[in-house]
Design an enzyme around this catalytic site. Structure first.
Site, PDB file in Angstrom:
ATOM      1  N   ASP A 277     -36.307 -22.922  16.569  1.00 50.42           N
ATOM      2  CA  ASP A 277     -34.865 -23.013  16.377  1.00 50.42           C
ATOM      3  C   ASP A 277     -34.390 -21.795  15.577  1.00 50.42           C
ATOM      4  O   ASP A 277     -35.176 -20.865  15.332  1.00 50.42           O
ATOM      5  CB  ASP A 277     -34.497 -24.329  15.703  1.00 50.42           C
ATOM      6  CG  ASP A 277     -35.131 -24.514  14.333  1.00 50.42           C
ATOM      7  OD1 ASP A 277     -35.552 -23.512  13.705  1.00 50.42           O
ATOM      8  OD2 ASP A 277     -35.213 -25.669  13.877  1.00 50.42           O
ATOM      9  N   GLN A 278     -33.160 -21.801  15.144  1.00 49.96           N
ATOM     10  CA  GLN A 278     -32.608 -20.644  14.427  1.00 49.96           C
ATOM     11  C   GLN A 278     -33.282 -20.399  13.083  1.00 49.96           C
ATOM     12  O   GLN A 278     -33.170 -19.310  12.530  1.00 49.96           O
ATOM     13  CB  GLN A 278     -31.102 -20.826  14.209  1.00 49.96           C
ATOM     14  CG  GLN A 278     -30.310 -20.688  15.490  1.00 49.96           C
ATOM     15  CD  GLN A 278     -28.822 -20.847  15.245  1.00 49.96           C
ATOM     16  OE1 GLN A 278     -28.405 -21.624  14.389  1.00 49.96           O
ATOM     17  NE2 GLN A 278     -28.025 -20.107  16.003  1.00 49.96           N
TER      18      GLN A 278
END
Length: 135
Positions: free
Chosen positions: A16-17
Site C-alpha cells: 500500500d502507500q
C-alpha cells in the site's frame, strides 16, 4: 520431510502507500508455499490438473502478527499437517529476513474432479507421499 521453505521478495505492487504488504497479497504467498511443497515431493499442480483433478481451498485461517514491507525477502514455510483420502491440510508461516514471524495460516484443500466439481480420492502417488509423511 513434512516442511518445505521457499523465498519470495516483496514487490512494490504488493504494498500500500505505506510500503506495507496489502493483507490480500498473503494468500498468493501461501499458494507459492503449497505449490512448491508439492513440487518438492514430485507432484505438480499442472500434472494434477492434466489428470482431471483440482485442489481448491475449502477452509483458510490467517493470523497477521507483523507487517511485511516492500523489498523484504520473505521465507514461506509450509508444513504438512494431516490428510484424508480427499483432503489435505497445511500450516504455513511467513518470516522476514530477521526471522521474525509475520503471518501464520492453516489451509484445508480438497481433491476435486474438474469435470464434476465433486470430491475425489487423491491420486495414488499423492496418497503414497502423504502416508509416508503421516508417521
Amino acid at each position: 520431510m513434512k516442511d518445505h521453505e521457499v523465498q519470495v521478495r516483496v514487490r512494490y505492487s504488493e504494498t500500500d502507500q505505506m510500503g506495507v504488504v496489502y493483507h490480500g497479497n498473503y494468500i498468493p504467498y501461501f499458494e507459492i508455499g503449497r505449490v512448491e511443497w508439492l513440487r518438492n515431493k514430485g507432484v505438480s499442480y499442472k500434472s494434477l490438473e492434466e489428470s482431471g483433478i483440482a485442489l481448491p481451498i475449502v477452509s483458510m485461517q490467517i493470523n497477521y502478527k507483523k507487517s511485511a514491507r516492500y523489498d523484504d525477502l520473505l521465507t514461506i514455510k509450509t508444513t504438512f499437517k494431516s490428510y484424508s483420502s480427499v483432503k489435505i491440510e497445511f500450516e504455513c508461516e511467513i518470516y522476514n529476513e530477521n526471522l521474525e514471524l509475520l503471518t501464520t495460516a492453516t489451509f484445508i484443500l480438497v481433491f476435486v474432479s474438474i469435470i464434476t466439481g465433486r470430491p475425489v480420492i487423491a491420486p495414488d502417488n499423492v496418497l503414497l507421499i502423504l502416508e509416508e509423511l503421516k508417521n
